[in-house]
Design a protein around this motif. Structure first.
Motif, mmCIF file in Angstrom:
data_model
loop_
_atom_site.group_PDB
_atom_site.id
_atom_site.type_symbol
_atom_site.label_atom_id
_atom_site.label_comp_id
_atom_site.label_asym_id
_atom_site.label_seq_id
_atom_site.Cartn_x
_atom_site.Cartn_y
_atom_site.Cartn_z
ATOM 1 N N ARG A 37 -75.164 65.628 47.896
ATOM 2 C CA ARG A 37 -73.777 65.165 47.892
ATOM 3 C C ARG A 37 -73.700 63.742 48.435
ATOM 4 N NH1 ARG A 37 -71.369 64.822 52.612
ATOM 5 N NH2 ARG A 37 -69.297 65.142 51.758
ATOM 6 N N ALA A 38 -72.484 63.179 48.423
ATOM 7 C CA ALA A 38 -72.309 61.813 48.907
ATOM 8 C C ALA A 38 -70.989 61.669 49.640
ATOM 9 C CB ALA A 38 -72.362 60.824 47.741
ATOM 10 N N GLU A 39 -70.978 60.786 50.607
ATOM 11 C CA GLU A 39 -69.744 60.382 51.263
ATOM 12 C C GLU A 39 -69.116 59.236 50.460
ATOM 13 O OE1 GLU A 39 -68.173 61.624 53.787
ATOM 14 O OE2 GLU A 39 -69.681 63.077 54.445
ATOM 15 N N GLY A 40 -67.833 58.997 50.702
ATOM 16 C CA GLY A 40 -67.199 57.839 50.091
ATOM 17 C C GLY A 40 -66.511 58.133 48.778
ATOM 18 N N ARG A 41 -66.014 57.062 48.172
ATOM 19 C CA ARG A 41 -65.188 57.227 46.970
ATOM 20 C C ARG A 41 -65.979 57.500 45.707
ATOM 21 N NH1 ARG A 41 -64.288 52.078 44.389
ATOM 22 N NH2 ARG A 41 -65.275 50.345 45.489
ATOM 23 N N GLY A 42 -67.291 57.235 45.735
ATOM 24 C CA GLY A 42 -68.112 57.511 44.572
ATOM 25 C C GLY A 42 -69.454 58.087 44.957
ATOM 26 N N PHE A 43 -70.043 58.832 44.048
ATOM 27 C CA PHE A 43 -71.335 59.475 44.312
ATOM 28 C C PHE A 43 -72.456 58.441 44.409
ATOM 29 C CE2 PHE A 43 -75.272 61.408 42.651
ATOM 30 C CZ PHE A 43 -75.431 62.451 43.544
ATOM 31 N N ASN A 44 -72.513 57.533 43.447
ATOM 32 C CA ASN A 44 -73.595 56.559 43.446
ATOM 33 C C ASN A 44 -73.275 55.426 42.478
ATOM 34 O OD1 ASN A 44 -76.454 55.597 42.289
ATOM 35 N ND2 ASN A 44 -76.748 56.374 44.358
ATOM 36 N N ALA A 45 -73.537 54.181 42.926
ATOM 37 C CA ALA A 45 -73.319 53.004 42.079
ATOM 38 C C ALA A 45 -74.634 52.372 41.664
ATOM 39 C CB ALA A 45 -72.436 51.992 42.812
ATOM 40 N N GLY A 46 -75.725 53.108 41.773
ATOM 41 C CA GLY A 46 -77.008 52.599 41.336
ATOM 42 C C GLY A 46 -77.689 51.736 42.379
ATOM 43 N N VAL A 47 -78.437 50.749 41.911
ATOM 44 C CA VAL A 47 -79.207 49.890 42.819
ATOM 45 C C VAL A 47 -78.312 48.808 43.406
ATOM 46 C CG1 VAL A 47 -81.289 50.290 41.473
ATOM 47 C CG2 VAL A 47 -79.943 48.233 41.052
ATOM 48 N N ASP A 48 -78.719 48.304 44.554
ATOM 49 C CA ASP A 48 -78.019 47.190 45.197
ATOM 50 C C ASP A 48 -78.499 45.890 44.540
ATOM 51 O OD1 ASP A 48 -76.914 45.261 46.799
ATOM 52 O OD2 ASP A 48 -77.594 46.115 48.694
ATOM 53 N N ILE A 49 -77.743 45.432 43.531
ATOM 54 C CA ILE A 49 -78.136 44.238 42.781
ATOM 55 C C ILE A 49 -78.199 43.020 43.696
ATOM 56 C CG2 ILE A 49 -77.439 42.658 40.946
ATOM 57 C CD1 ILE A 49 -76.313 45.021 39.440
ATOM 58 N N LYS A 50 -77.305 42.966 44.686
ATOM 59 C CA LYS A 50 -77.296 41.814 45.598
ATOM 60 C C LYS A 50 -78.605 41.702 46.369
ATOM 61 C CE LYS A 50 -72.278 41.724 46.206
ATOM 62 N NZ LYS A 50 -71.146 41.872 47.164
ATOM 63 N N GLU A 51 -79.211 42.853 46.699
ATOM 64 C CA GLU A 51 -80.495 42.822 47.396
ATOM 65 C C GLU A 51 -81.567 42.197 46.509
ATOM 66 O OE1 GLU A 51 -82.860 45.906 50.194
ATOM 67 O OE2 GLU A 51 -82.707 46.539 48.090
ATOM 68 N N ILE A 52 -81.523 42.529 45.220
ATOM 69 C CA ILE A 52 -82.487 41.952 44.280
ATOM 70 C C ILE A 52 -82.257 40.449 44.150
ATOM 71 C CG2 ILE A 52 -83.247 41.946 41.866
ATOM 72 C CD1 ILE A 52 -82.544 44.923 41.742
ATOM 73 N N GLN A 53 -81.007 40.038 44.080
ATOM 74 C CA GLN A 53 -80.673 38.626 43.915
ATOM 75 C C GLN A 53 -81.041 37.797 45.152
ATOM 76 O OE1 GLN A 53 -80.442 38.556 40.721
ATOM 77 N NE2 GLN A 53 -78.514 37.453 40.522
ATOM 78 N N ARG A 54 -80.971 38.415 46.321
ATOM 79 C CA ARG A 54 -81.259 37.681 47.558
ATOM 80 C C ARG A 54 -82.732 37.346 47.721
ATOM 81 N NH1 ARG A 54 -77.637 41.433 50.031
ATOM 82 N NH2 ARG A 54 -79.421 42.681 50.730
ATOM 83 N N ASN A 55 -83.598 38.111 47.075
ATOM 84 C CA ASN A 55 -85.034 37.968 47.298
ATOM 85 C C ASN A 55 -85.719 37.413 46.058
ATOM 86 O OD1 ASN A 55 -85.038 39.234 49.971
ATOM 87 N ND2 ASN A 55 -84.541 41.107 48.866
ATOM 88 N N PRO A 56 -86.313 36.212 46.163
ATOM 89 C CA PRO A 56 -86.990 35.623 45.004
ATOM 90 C C PRO A 56 -88.232 36.419 44.618
ATOM 91 C CG PRO A 56 -87.462 34.372 46.998
ATOM 92 C CD PRO A 56 -86.424 35.381 47.373
ATOM 93 N N GLY A 57 -88.673 36.195 43.393
ATOM 94 C CA GLY A 57 -89.829 36.938 42.914
ATOM 95 C C GLY A 57 -89.437 38.318 42.427
ATOM 96 N N HIS A 58 -90.433 39.135 42.179
ATOM 97 C CA HIS A 58 -90.186 40.446 41.562
ATOM 98 C C HIS A 58 -90.426 41.632 42.497
ATOM 99 C CE1 HIS A 58 -89.618 38.568 37.707
ATOM 100 N NE2 HIS A 58 -90.795 37.984 37.772
ATOM 101 N N GLN A 59 -90.827 41.371 43.749
ATOM 102 C CA GLN A 59 -91.199 42.485 44.608
ATOM 103 C C GLN A 59 -90.042 43.440 44.877
ATOM 104 O OE1 GLN A 59 -94.413 43.272 45.580
ATOM 105 N NE2 GLN A 59 -93.324 45.191 46.009
ATOM 106 N N THR A 60 -88.831 42.900 45.106
ATOM 107 C CA THR A 60 -87.691 43.787 45.388
ATOM 108 C C THR A 60 -87.350 44.630 44.173
ATOM 109 O OG1 THR A 60 -86.820 42.163 46.951
ATOM 110 C CG2 THR A 60 -85.314 43.894 46.231
ATOM 111 N N LEU A 61 -87.441 44.028 42.985
ATOM 112 C CA LEU A 61 -87.224 44.792 41.760
ATOM 113 C C LEU A 61 -88.260 45.900 41.624
ATOM 114 C CD1 LEU A 61 -85.866 45.184 38.942
ATOM 115 C CD2 LEU A 61 -87.619 43.623 38.058
ATOM 116 N N ILE A 62 -89.513 45.570 41.904
ATOM 117 C CA ILE A 62 -90.575 46.583 41.845
ATOM 118 C C ILE A 62 -90.294 47.699 42.838
ATOM 119 C CG2 ILE A 62 -93.027 47.003 42.315
ATOM 120 C CD1 ILE A 62 -93.552 44.147 41.265
ATOM 121 N N ASP A 63 -89.853 47.326 44.041
ATOM 122 C CA ASP A 63 -89.531 48.341 45.056
ATOM 123 C C ASP A 63 -88.409 49.263 44.579
ATOM 124 O OD1 ASP A 63 -91.445 47.251 46.694
ATOM 125 O OD2 ASP A 63 -90.028 46.111 47.920
#
Length: 254
Positions: free
Chosen positions: A52-78
């Motif tokens: 289950r989840a708390e909040g107004r929605g169950f899940n919005a997927g990945v945190d795109i901002k985290e991917i954008q903050r980190n150069p290269g592909h490692q965060t995407l791979i993670d």
């Protein structure tokens, strides 16, 4: 905040997602969820897991901002490795997983519920994959477990959504209830399962996975290859940058 697990009652473990404001997962969150579900399933006293989840929605997927903050592909791979681990943990859990879904269930949320054994949803729940609008692919494997093939393709290409009532019509959502009754409805199903002999339930889970017509692990991994390709080509970065600009513009009221 994060991933929390507690014992609801004998035989029932509850795993809760809590990443405010919209339950968009950081990379570490996928691995934490995978660990929590696996540990719950391995416990010999567990007969069923409620996700289950708390909040107004169950899940919005990945945190795109985290991917954008980190150069290269490692965060995407993670993120991709973490999604693979979390989706697989739900599917391979040694006992049935009941997903309780409210509000939006997008992207990675589809990967989770598509691999669950039972889905109970609030009447405000919507399901969809916005991946093509984010420069990524994936989880069509799991959406295809929720809707017929041509509807899956339409939803994937258009980034459209379907309601809980529509999925109930297709039989992929077991029950639709008012949001205030969601947790109780999910626990009602869980208690029904937990009343059975745990040895039989665990054997049944193995048997049902064994006769599944789709290899969800291989299928999803194949999809992920195209996400890597789009990122290596720079296409995904361009699309995510446009998405960020559009979002900022909407927030500014332009």
């Amino acid at each position: 905040m994060g991933i929390n697990r507690h014992t609801e009652t004998s035989g029932i473990e509850v795993v809760t997602i809590d990443f405010p404001p919209v339950n968009a997962f950081p990379a570490a969150g996928w691995f934490a969820l995978a660990d929590a579900v696996r540990e719950a399933g391995r416990d010999p006293e567990t007969k069923v897991v409620v996700l289950r989840a708390e909040g107004r929605g169950f899940n919005a997927g990945v945190d795109i901002k985290e991917i954008q903050r980190n150069p290269g592909h490692q965060t995407l791979i993670d993120h991709n490795t973490g999604c693979y681990a979390a989706f697989g943990a739900v599917y391979d859990c040694e006992v049935p997983v009941v997903a309780a879904v409210q509000g939006f269930c997008l992207g990675g949320g589809i990967g989770l519920v598509g691999n669950a054994d039972v889905i109970v949803a609030a009447d405000d729940a919507t399901f969809g994959l916005p991946e093509v609008e984010r420069g990524a692919l994936g989880a069509a494997t799991h959406l295809s477990r929720l809707v017929p093939q041509h509807l899956m393709r339409t939803l994937f290409f258009t980034a459209g959504t379907v309601t809980a009532a529509q999925l109930h019509h297709f039989g992929s959502v077991y029950k639709v209830v008012p949001r205030a009754e969601l947790d109780a409805a999910a626990l009602e199903v869980a208690k029904n399962i937990a009343a059975k002999d745990g040895r039989v339930i665990r054997a049944a889970k193995r048997a049902l996975n064994g006769i599944d017509t789709q290899d969800v692990h291989r299928s999803y991994r194949y999809e992920q290859g195209f996400t890597f390709e789009l990122n290596l080509a720079g296409v995904a970065d361009e699309i995510r940058a446009r998405f960020d600009a559009d979002l900022a513009s909407r927030k500014a009221g332009k």
